[in-house]
Motif scaffolding. Structure first.
Motif, PDB file in Angstrom:
ATOM      1  N   THR A 187      89.281  30.927  37.769  1.00 45.82           N
ATOM      2  CA  THR A 187      89.563  30.242  38.571  1.00 45.82           C
ATOM      3  C   THR A 187      88.147  29.768  39.731  1.00 45.82           C
ATOM      4  O   THR A 187      87.415  31.057  39.991  1.00 45.82           O
ATOM      5  CB  THR A 187      90.536  30.185  39.710  1.00 45.82           C
ATOM      6  N   PHE A 188      87.606  28.897  40.185  1.00 44.82           N
ATOM      7  CA  PHE A 188      86.698  28.900  41.439  1.00 44.82           C
ATOM      8  C   PHE A 188      87.228  29.931  42.821  1.00 44.82           C
ATOM      9  O   PHE A 188      85.598  30.058  43.526  1.00 44.82           O
ATOM     10  CB  PHE A 188      86.478  27.196  41.610  1.00 44.82           C
ATOM     11  N   ASP A 189      87.886  30.361  42.905  1.00 43.82           N
ATOM     12  CA  ASP A 189      87.991  31.015  44.326  1.00 43.82           C
ATOM     13  C   ASP A 189      87.544  32.193  44.769  1.00 43.82           C
ATOM     14  O   ASP A 189      87.117  32.564  46.119  1.00 43.82           O
ATOM     15  CB  ASP A 189      89.942  31.222  44.745  1.00 43.82           C
ATOM     16  N   GLY A 190      86.820  32.315  43.848  1.00 41.54           N
ATOM     17  CA  GLY A 190      85.855  33.968  43.651  1.00 41.54           C
ATOM     18  C   GLY A 190      84.792  33.539  43.121  1.00 41.54           C
ATOM     19  O   GLY A 190      84.068  34.549  43.523  1.00 41.54           O
ATOM     20  N   TYR A 191      84.108  32.534  43.073  1.00 42.32           N
ATOM     21  CA  TYR A 191      82.845  32.395  43.179  1.00 42.32           C
ATOM     22  C   TYR A 191      82.196  31.581  43.658  1.00 42.32           C
ATOM     23  O   TYR A 191      82.582  30.066  44.431  1.00 42.32           O
ATOM     24  CB  TYR A 191      82.861  31.512  41.402  1.00 42.32           C
ATOM     25  N   VAL A 192      80.700  31.411  43.908  1.00 44.08           N
ATOM     26  CA  VAL A 192      79.828  30.391  44.551  1.00 44.08           C
ATOM     27  C   VAL A 192      79.453  29.304  43.731  1.00 44.08           C
ATOM     28  O   VAL A 192      79.856  29.852  42.020  1.00 44.08           O
ATOM     29  CB  VAL A 192      78.958  31.355  45.108  1.00 44.08           C
ATOM     30  N   ILE A 193      79.944  28.093  43.522  1.00 45.87           N
ATOM     31  CA  ILE A 193      79.075  27.342  42.564  1.00 45.87           C
ATOM     32  C   ILE A 193      78.275  26.574  42.569  1.00 45.87           C
ATOM     33  O   ILE A 193      77.606  26.038  43.870  1.00 45.87           O
ATOM     34  CB  ILE A 193      80.265  26.376  42.237  1.00 45.87           C
ATOM     35  N   GLY A 194      77.066  26.280  42.214  1.00 41.46           N
ATOM     36  CA  GLY A 194      75.859  25.492  42.267  1.00 41.46           C
ATOM     37  C   GLY A 194      75.124  23.956  41.018  1.00 41.46           C
ATOM     38  O   GLY A 194      76.060  24.766  40.285  1.00 41.46           O
ATOM     39  N   TRP A 195      74.940  23.698  41.440  1.00 37.33           N
ATOM     40  CA  TRP A 195      74.318  22.649  40.600  1.00 37.33           C
ATOM     41  C   TRP A 195      72.349  22.860  40.362  1.00 37.33           C
ATOM     42  O   TRP A 195      71.843  22.610  41.346  1.00 37.33           O
ATOM     43  CB  TRP A 195      74.004  21.187  40.921  1.00 37.33           C
ATOM     44  N   PHE A 196      72.427  22.277  39.254  1.00 35.99           N
ATOM     45  CA  PHE A 196      70.959  22.821  39.471  1.00 35.99           C
ATOM     46  C   PHE A 196      70.240  21.263  38.815  1.00 35.99           C
ATOM     47  O   PHE A 196      71.258  21.307  37.545  1.00 35.99           O
ATOM     48  CB  PHE A 196      70.551  24.372  38.348  1.00 35.99           C
ATOM     49  N   SER A 254      72.694  22.179  44.910  1.00 35.64           N
ATOM     50  CA  SER A 254      73.162  22.239  45.718  1.00 35.64           C
ATOM     51  C   SER A 254      74.066  23.660  45.582  1.00 35.64           C
ATOM     52  O   SER A 254      74.171  24.067  44.219  1.00 35.64           O
ATOM     53  CB  SER A 254      74.024  21.046  46.265  1.00 35.64           C
ATOM     54  N   CYS A 255      74.585  24.123  46.445  1.00 34.58           N
ATOM     55  CA  CYS A 255      75.672  25.031  46.497  1.00 34.58           C
ATOM     56  C   CYS A 255      76.889  24.923  47.447  1.00 34.58           C
ATOM     57  O   CYS A 255      77.084  24.222  48.307  1.00 34.58           O
ATOM     58  CB  CYS A 255      75.497  26.275  45.821  1.00 34.58           C
ATOM     59  N   ILE A 256      77.595  25.698  47.129  1.00 28.01           N
ATOM     60  CA  ILE A 256      79.058  25.498  48.010  1.00 28.01           C
ATOM     61  C   ILE A 256      79.590  26.131  47.935  1.00 28.01           C
ATOM     62  O   ILE A 256      80.290  27.632  46.213  1.00 28.01           O
ATOM     63  CB  ILE A 256      80.055  24.426  47.565  1.00 28.01           C
ATOM     64  N   SER A 257      80.454  27.630  48.737  1.00 27.50           N
ATOM     65  CA  SER A 257      81.088  28.611  48.818  1.00 27.50           C
ATOM     66  C   SER A 257      82.376  28.809  48.342  1.00 27.50           C
ATOM     67  O   SER A 257      82.957  27.787  48.100  1.00 27.50           O
ATOM     68  CB  SER A 257      80.715  29.651  50.716  1.00 27.50           C
ATOM     69  N   ARG A 258      82.979  30.468  48.576  1.00 27.64           N
ATOM     70  CA  ARG A 258      84.322  30.279  48.369  1.00 27.64           C
ATOM     71  C   ARG A 258      85.013  29.241  48.568  1.00 27.64           C
ATOM     72  O   ARG A 258      86.041  29.435  48.760  1.00 27.64           O
ATOM     73  CB  ARG A 258      84.556  31.876  48.066  1.00 27.64           C
ATOM     74  N   SER A 259      84.735  29.257  50.031  1.00 28.75           N
ATOM     75  CA  SER A 259      85.880  28.945  51.273  1.00 28.75           C
ATOM     76  C   SER A 259      85.178  27.145  51.460  1.00 28.75           C
ATOM     77  O   SER A 259      85.971  26.101  51.575  1.00 28.75           O
ATOM     78  CB  SER A 259      85.342  29.329  52.440  1.00 28.75           C
ATOM     79  N   GLY A 260      84.057  26.469  50.341  1.00 27.79           N
ATOM     80  CA  GLY A 260      84.179  25.023  50.681  1.00 27.79           C
ATOM     81  C   GLY A 260      83.609  24.821  51.826  1.00 27.79           C
ATOM     82  O   GLY A 260      83.072  24.176  52.441  1.00 27.79           O
TER      83      GLY A 260
END
Length: 127
Positions: free
Chosen positions: A28-37, A49-55
């Motif tokens: 699940t994304f909850d514990g992760y930073v997600i980035g676009w490259f 771009s990237c988005i934090s766990r909290s959004g």
């Protein structure tokens, strides 16, 4: 098995829009930073771009600021990259990636942090 799957790429005219999706399976994304490259032919990979766990924390490269928007839908375990006012120089293979963090509001596009990568989706912007 941890997997990230991108979708939504394609061919679009300059000035058009696309929405990329990054769906996770196996975690699940909850514990992760997600980035676009992205990586264009003959060029180095660029953190878009990237988005934090909290959004609540996001980051955009100067080249896309004001045109791209990252968001997440935790219920669908999916992160989106809305791309507007596309330019030919946005042409590239776009990848989403994830890295685990304990920080709730942290986000970075430093590529070496990321441990899980998708296979990429091609975006072509014609002039």
């Amino acid at each position: 098995e941890v997997q990230l799957v991108e979708s939504g790429g394609g061919l679009v005219q300059a000035g058009g829009s696309l929405r990329l999706s990054c769906a996770a399976s196996g975690f699940t994304f909850d514990g992760y930073v997600i980035g676009w490259f992205r990586q264009a032919p003959g060029k180095e990979r660029e953190g878009v771009s990237c988005i934090s766990r909290s959004g609540g924390t996001t980051y955009y490269a100067d080249s896309v600021k004001g045109r791209f928007t990252i968001s997440k839908d935790s219920a669908k375990n999916t992160v989106y990259l809305q791309m507007n006012s596309l330019k030919p120089e946005d042409t590239a293979v776009y990848y989403c990636a994830a890295h685990r963090t304990s920080h709730w509001y942290y986000c970075s596009t430093y590529g070496l942090l990321y441990t899980n990568w998708g296979q990429g989706t091609q975006v072509i912007v014609s002039s």
